[in-house]
Design a protein around this motif. Sequence first.
Motif, mmCIF file in Angstrom:
data_model
loop_
_atom_site.group_PDB
_atom_site.id
_atom_site.type_symbol
_atom_site.label_atom_id
_atom_site.label_comp_id
_atom_site.label_asym_id
_atom_site.label_seq_id
_atom_site.Cartn_x
_atom_site.Cartn_y
_atom_site.Cartn_z
ATOM 1 N N LYS A 109 0.834 -1.205 0.000
ATOM 2 C CA LYS A 109 0.000 0.000 0.000
ATOM 3 C C LYS A 109 0.872 1.260 0.000
ATOM 4 C CE LYS A 109 -3.858 2.027 2.546
ATOM 5 N NZ LYS A 109 -4.690 1.923 3.756
ATOM 6 N N ASP A 110 1.934 1.253 0.801
ATOM 7 C CA ASP A 110 2.853 2.391 0.867
ATOM 8 C C ASP A 110 3.525 2.638 -0.486
ATOM 9 O OD1 ASP A 110 4.350 4.423 2.435
ATOM 10 O OD2 ASP A 110 6.072 3.130 2.024
ATOM 11 N N ARG A 111 3.775 1.579 -1.232
ATOM 12 C CA ARG A 111 4.396 1.681 -2.559
ATOM 13 C C ARG A 111 3.392 2.019 -3.645
ATOM 14 N NH1 ARG A 111 9.071 -1.432 -3.560
ATOM 15 N NH2 ARG A 111 8.901 -0.399 -5.571
ATOM 16 N N GLY A 112 2.096 2.106 -3.278
ATOM 17 C CA GLY A 112 1.072 2.480 -4.249
ATOM 18 C C GLY A 112 0.592 1.343 -5.122
ATOM 19 N N LEU A 113 0.771 0.109 -4.671
ATOM 20 C CA LEU A 113 0.330 -1.053 -5.428
ATOM 21 C C LEU A 113 -0.997 -1.578 -4.887
ATOM 22 C CD1 LEU A 113 3.678 -3.053 -5.547
ATOM 23 C CD2 LEU A 113 2.591 -1.895 -7.473
ATOM 24 N N THR A 114 -1.852 -2.024 -5.783
ATOM 25 C CA THR A 114 -3.089 -2.677 -5.346
ATOM 26 C C THR A 114 -2.775 -4.140 -5.047
ATOM 27 O OG1 THR A 114 -3.731 -3.403 -7.562
ATOM 28 C CG2 THR A 114 -4.473 -1.183 -6.862
ATOM 29 N N ARG A 115 -3.696 -4.806 -4.386
ATOM 30 C CA ARG A 115 -3.543 -6.242 -4.137
ATOM 31 C C ARG A 115 -3.413 -6.991 -5.464
ATOM 32 N NH1 ARG A 115 -5.214 -8.258 1.064
ATOM 33 N NH2 ARG A 115 -5.916 -6.538 2.371
ATOM 34 N N GLU A 116 -4.227 -6.568 -6.426
ATOM 35 C CA GLU A 116 -4.226 -7.233 -7.727
ATOM 36 C C GLU A 116 -2.879 -7.061 -8.437
ATOM 37 O OE1 GLU A 116 -6.664 -5.055 -6.693
ATOM 38 O OE2 GLU A 116 -8.116 -6.634 -6.191
ATOM 39 N N GLU A 117 -2.310 -5.870 -8.365
ATOM 40 C CA GLU A 117 -1.006 -5.636 -8.995
ATOM 41 C C GLU A 117 0.069 -6.501 -8.357
ATOM 42 O OE1 GLU A 117 -1.294 -1.019 -10.511
ATOM 43 O OE2 GLU A 117 -1.029 -1.399 -8.356
ATOM 44 N N LEU A 118 0.050 -6.596 -7.037
ATOM 45 C CA LEU A 118 1.031 -7.432 -6.352
ATOM 46 C C LEU A 118 0.829 -8.897 -6.724
ATOM 47 C CD1 LEU A 118 3.390 -7.517 -4.358
ATOM 48 C CD2 LEU A 118 1.720 -7.816 -2.530
ATOM 49 N N GLU A 171 2.138 -9.508 -10.219
ATOM 50 C CA GLU A 171 3.602 -9.597 -10.210
ATOM 51 C C GLU A 171 4.057 -10.945 -9.663
ATOM 52 O OE1 GLU A 171 6.084 -7.548 -11.322
ATOM 53 O OE2 GLU A 171 4.514 -6.318 -12.237
ATOM 54 N N ARG A 172 3.386 -11.402 -8.634
ATOM 55 C CA ARG A 172 3.710 -12.700 -8.035
ATOM 56 C C ARG A 172 3.483 -13.819 -9.049
ATOM 57 N NH1 ARG A 172 0.162 -16.272 -4.607
ATOM 58 N NH2 ARG A 172 1.607 -17.759 -3.695
ATOM 59 N N ALA A 173 2.358 -13.778 -9.740
ATOM 60 C CA ALA A 173 2.035 -14.802 -10.735
ATOM 61 C C ALA A 173 3.030 -14.777 -11.898
ATOM 62 C CB ALA A 173 0.607 -14.610 -11.245
ATOM 63 N N LEU A 174 3.401 -13.591 -12.349
ATOM 64 C CA LEU A 174 4.359 -13.455 -13.440
ATOM 65 C C LEU A 174 5.713 -14.055 -13.052
ATOM 66 C CD1 LEU A 174 5.088 -12.359 -16.252
ATOM 67 C CD2 LEU A 174 5.640 -10.172 -15.143
ATOM 68 N N LYS A 175 6.167 -13.729 -11.862
ATOM 69 C CA LYS A 175 7.458 -14.265 -11.408
ATOM 70 C C LYS A 175 7.387 -15.780 -11.265
ATOM 71 C CE LYS A 175 11.419 -13.248 -8.685
ATOM 72 N NZ LYS A 175 12.091 -12.233 -7.922
ATOM 73 N N ALA A 176 6.266 -16.286 -10.773
ATOM 74 C CA ALA A 176 6.092 -17.732 -10.639
ATOM 75 C C ALA A 176 6.122 -18.404 -12.003
ATOM 76 C CB ALA A 176 4.780 -18.048 -9.918
ATOM 77 N N GLU A 177 5.504 -17.767 -12.987
ATOM 78 C CA GLU A 177 5.499 -18.315 -14.343
ATOM 79 C C GLU A 177 6.911 -18.332 -14.929
ATOM 80 O OE1 GLU A 177 3.948 -16.773 -18.625
ATOM 81 O OE2 GLU A 177 2.476 -16.713 -16.995
ATOM 82 N N GLN A 178 7.657 -17.277 -14.687
ATOM 83 C CA GLN A 178 9.003 -17.155 -15.244
ATOM 84 C C GLN A 178 10.041 -17.986 -14.499
ATOM 85 O OE1 GLN A 178 9.585 -12.911 -15.025
ATOM 86 N NE2 GLN A 178 8.581 -12.546 -16.992
#
Length: 104
Positions: A70-79, A82-89
């Motif tokens: 939240k402090d970084r300005g990210l939504t739950r969905e954005e985080l 990013e988590r899913a993308l890294k897991a895929e890669q």
Amino acid sequence: MVRKFDKLVRDKIPEVIEDNGETPTVSLAGEDEYSERLVDKLEEEVAEYRESHDIEELVDILEVIHAIRKDRGLTREELQDERALKAEQRGRFDEGIVLERVDE
């Protein structure tokens, strides 16, 4: 008796302290200080989890992660994206693979 802490705490902790008949002294962190204290809090909670393996400490880690998000300005969905993308890669940590070394 005075106990000193100088650390970020959950929002309702001053109330809990007052309910216990004690008097807390608090201040509010500025923007930059808040960001730094969140990182310190994450380290604290990870250390506590390492020591206890208690699910409550894991919950605290997750709470701090969401505060950082939240402090970084990210939504739950954005985080989550990013988590899913890294897991895929790069995969997850499901298989317990331990990298021993890499020879050149």
